[in-house]
Design a protein around this motif. Structure first.
Motif, PDB file in Angstrom:
ATOM      1  N   ASP A 110       0.728  -1.161   0.078  1.00  0.00           N
ATOM      2  CA  ASP A 110       0.020  -0.035   0.044  1.00  0.00           C
ATOM      3  C   ASP A 110       0.841   1.159   0.221  1.00  0.00           C
ATOM      4  N   GLU A 111       1.851   1.275   0.965  1.00  0.00           N
ATOM      5  CA  GLU A 111       2.832   2.291   0.733  1.00  0.00           C
ATOM      6  C   GLU A 111       3.437   2.492  -0.290  1.00  0.00           C
ATOM      7  N   ALA A 112       4.114   1.430  -0.938  1.00  0.00           N
ATOM      8  CA  ALA A 112       4.946   1.620  -2.306  1.00  0.00           C
ATOM      9  C   ALA A 112       4.023   2.145  -3.370  1.00  0.00           C
ATOM     10  N   PHE A 113       2.715   1.791  -3.476  1.00  0.00           N
ATOM     11  CA  PHE A 113       1.808   2.202  -4.492  1.00  0.00           C
ATOM     12  C   PHE A 113       1.130   3.623  -4.330  1.00  0.00           C
ATOM     13  N   SER A 114       1.596   4.045  -3.017  1.00  0.00           N
ATOM     14  CA  SER A 114       1.386   5.626  -3.109  1.00  0.00           C
ATOM     15  C   SER A 114       2.271   6.452  -3.704  1.00  0.00           C
ATOM     16  N   TYR A 115       3.429   5.806  -4.004  1.00  0.00           N
ATOM     17  CA  TYR A 115       4.683   6.467  -4.844  1.00  0.00           C
ATOM     18  C   TYR A 115       4.485   5.980  -6.314  1.00  0.00           C
ATOM     19  N   ASP A 116       4.202   4.932  -6.743  1.00  0.00           N
ATOM     20  CA  ASP A 116       4.363   4.237  -7.969  1.00  0.00           C
ATOM     21  C   ASP A 116       3.565   3.200  -8.357  1.00  0.00           C
ATOM     22  N   ARG A 117       3.279   3.184  -9.694  1.00  0.00           N
ATOM     23  CA  ARG A 117       2.409   2.178 -10.174  1.00  0.00           C
ATOM     24  C   ARG A 117       2.991   0.756 -10.246  1.00  0.00           C
ATOM     25  N   LYS A 118       4.250   0.577  -9.944  1.00  0.00           N
ATOM     26  CA  LYS A 118       4.948  -0.889  -9.959  1.00  0.00           C
ATOM     27  C   LYS A 118       5.705  -0.932  -8.789  1.00  0.00           C
ATOM     28  N   ALA A 119       5.653  -2.024  -8.085  1.00  0.00           N
ATOM     29  CA  ALA A 119       6.534  -2.357  -6.966  1.00  0.00           C
ATOM     30  C   ALA A 119       7.461  -3.268  -7.005  1.00  0.00           C
ATOM     31  N   LEU A 120       8.307  -3.503  -6.313  1.00  0.00           N
ATOM     32  CA  LEU A 120       9.354  -4.655  -6.593  1.00  0.00           C
ATOM     33  C   LEU A 120       9.545  -5.324  -5.140  1.00  0.00           C
ATOM     34  N   VAL A 121       9.239  -6.672  -5.187  1.00  0.00           N
ATOM     35  CA  VAL A 121       9.037  -7.129  -3.862  1.00  0.00           C
ATOM     36  C   VAL A 121      10.351  -8.371  -4.169  1.00  0.00           C
ATOM     37  N   GLU A 122      11.364  -7.993  -3.271  1.00  0.00           N
ATOM     38  CA  GLU A 122      12.571  -8.851  -3.279  1.00  0.00           C
ATOM     39  C   GLU A 122      13.170  -9.705  -2.203  1.00  0.00           C
TER      40      GLU A 122
END
Length: 371
Positions: A195-207
């Motif tokens: 949820d936090e990552a998608f407040s910044y970008d339309r893609k997220a990386l889970v590493e």
């Protein structure tokens, strides 16, 4: 020389910090600085005193500055021509090829990587794909898109549990300085982290977490025959090297050079150059690594506009490699001008190229075939 700082990304403050350090280090007898303060809204301002412009942008009082004028207007003459530009705009709208494309269109030499390398280096999804295609070792990861997360969050969490698994780090795909990065020990933490990552970008990386591992960095400088600095190691006091640890936690230690086995240090430098060339970068970049206890080295990411603050690794690593800060800046400007001349000559050659004969059917046939 135009120095651009601030910008529209979440790394606005970091950019100002970098610019302050560069302004202090540049030789005033050699460089006439044209400061360009870029607000969070994307407006450009300037002034005669770089320090004053920096202070005004940091305080949010740009109304006292002059707007940057490209086309002359009544009462607002155009700003002086720019011999070379030094963008210190970290993150999107600065490090991602956007401003580099503006300089290309204006035929202005600029410090740092070109449009394509900047775009790839900013987008962790594309970056990892390029690294894998080049055969570079990267930890397991999964890319999640915002629309997928909004429609099927439980399905996404189940997929993450299978690959790359937990614990994991969740990152916006197009930010740096660890902005928006969170560690997730399980599905519920991953839910809030996404949820936090998608407040910044339309893609997220889970590493996948690389722990236990040492965080090592290496600086690269040059163009067609780049050089790698000695490696350095990050020893954060916090759980991981997040934004606070990078810029505000005085407990964070930077060990330069890193205390590595010579063979491991050599591998770090080799992979740094390989990552730099994989994205077709020139100018500068900092490449980040994980080094496992058994000596295995994993490439984490490349930063094509690394931090230039007083505590930033990029200049510190070159200092330890025998290249002081002021000379490093001189080298970067020289590379920018040389690369601009090379690309200008190639563009001129392309513009004067003409086929020795027309294709079958003449020009009209070629136009029709292209439609």
């Amino acid at each position: 020389m135009a120095l651009l700082f601030g910008g529209r990304s979440g790394e606005h403050e970091v950019s100002i910090m970098s610019a302050r350090s560069v302004v202090r280090a540049l030789d005033p007898d050699r460089y006439e600085l044209f400061p360009i303060a870029v607000t969070r809204e994307g407006r450009w301002y300037t002034g005669n005193d770089p320090a004053r412009v920096l202070d005004a942008l940091a305080a949010g009082h740009v109304d006292a500055l002059q707007p940057v004028v490209v086309v002359p207007q009544p009462g607002h003459p155009a700003n002086p021509p720019i011999d070379v530009a030094f963008p210190l705009l970290h993150g999107p709208m600065g490090e991602d090829g956007t401003i580099q494309a503006v300089f290309e269109l204006a035929e202005v030499p600029y410090v740092g990587a070109g449009v394509a390398a900047s775009a790839v280096g900013m987008d962790k999804d594309l970056m990892k794909a390029v690294f894998r295609a080049a055969g570079l070792p990267v930890v397991a990861y999964r890319v999640v898109r915002r629309n997928e997360w909004l429609r099927h969050p439980d399905r996404v969490l189940e997929a993450i549990a299978r690959h790359p698994g937990f614990p994991a780090f969740v990152k916006p795909a197009n930010l740096g300085s660890s902005v928006g990065v969170q560690q997730a020990e399980g599905p519920e933490q991953a839910r809030s982290a996404l949820d936090e990552a998608f407040s910044y970008d339309r893609k997220a990386l889970v590493e996948a977490s690389a722990a236990p591992a040492r965080e090592v960095e290496c600086s690269v400088l040059g163009a067609d025959e780049p050089e790698a600095s000695v490696p350095g190691e990050i020893l954060p006091r916090r759980a991981f090297y997040d934004y606070e640890a990078k810029y505000y936690d005085e407990g964070t230690r930077l060990v330069v050079p890193a205390e590595l086995d010579p063979a491991v240090a050599g591998e770090v430098r080799r992979l740094a150059l390989a990552a730099f060339q994989a994205v077709d970068a020139w100018g500068m970049a900092r490449v980040d690594f994980f080094v496992k206890p058994d000596g295995k080295v994993w490439v984490n990411e490349i930063n094509t506009i690394p931090g230039f603050t007083a505590v930033s690794m990029y200049p510190r690593l070159w200092e330890a490699s025998g290249l002081p800060y002021s000379r490093l800046l001189d080298r970067l400007v020289t590379i920018a001008i040389e690369m601009h001349r090379t690309r200008a000559a190639l563009r001129a050659a392309q513009a004067h190229w003409a086929p020795s004969r027309q294709p079958k059917g003449g020009v009209g046939a070629r136009q029709n075939s292209a439609q």
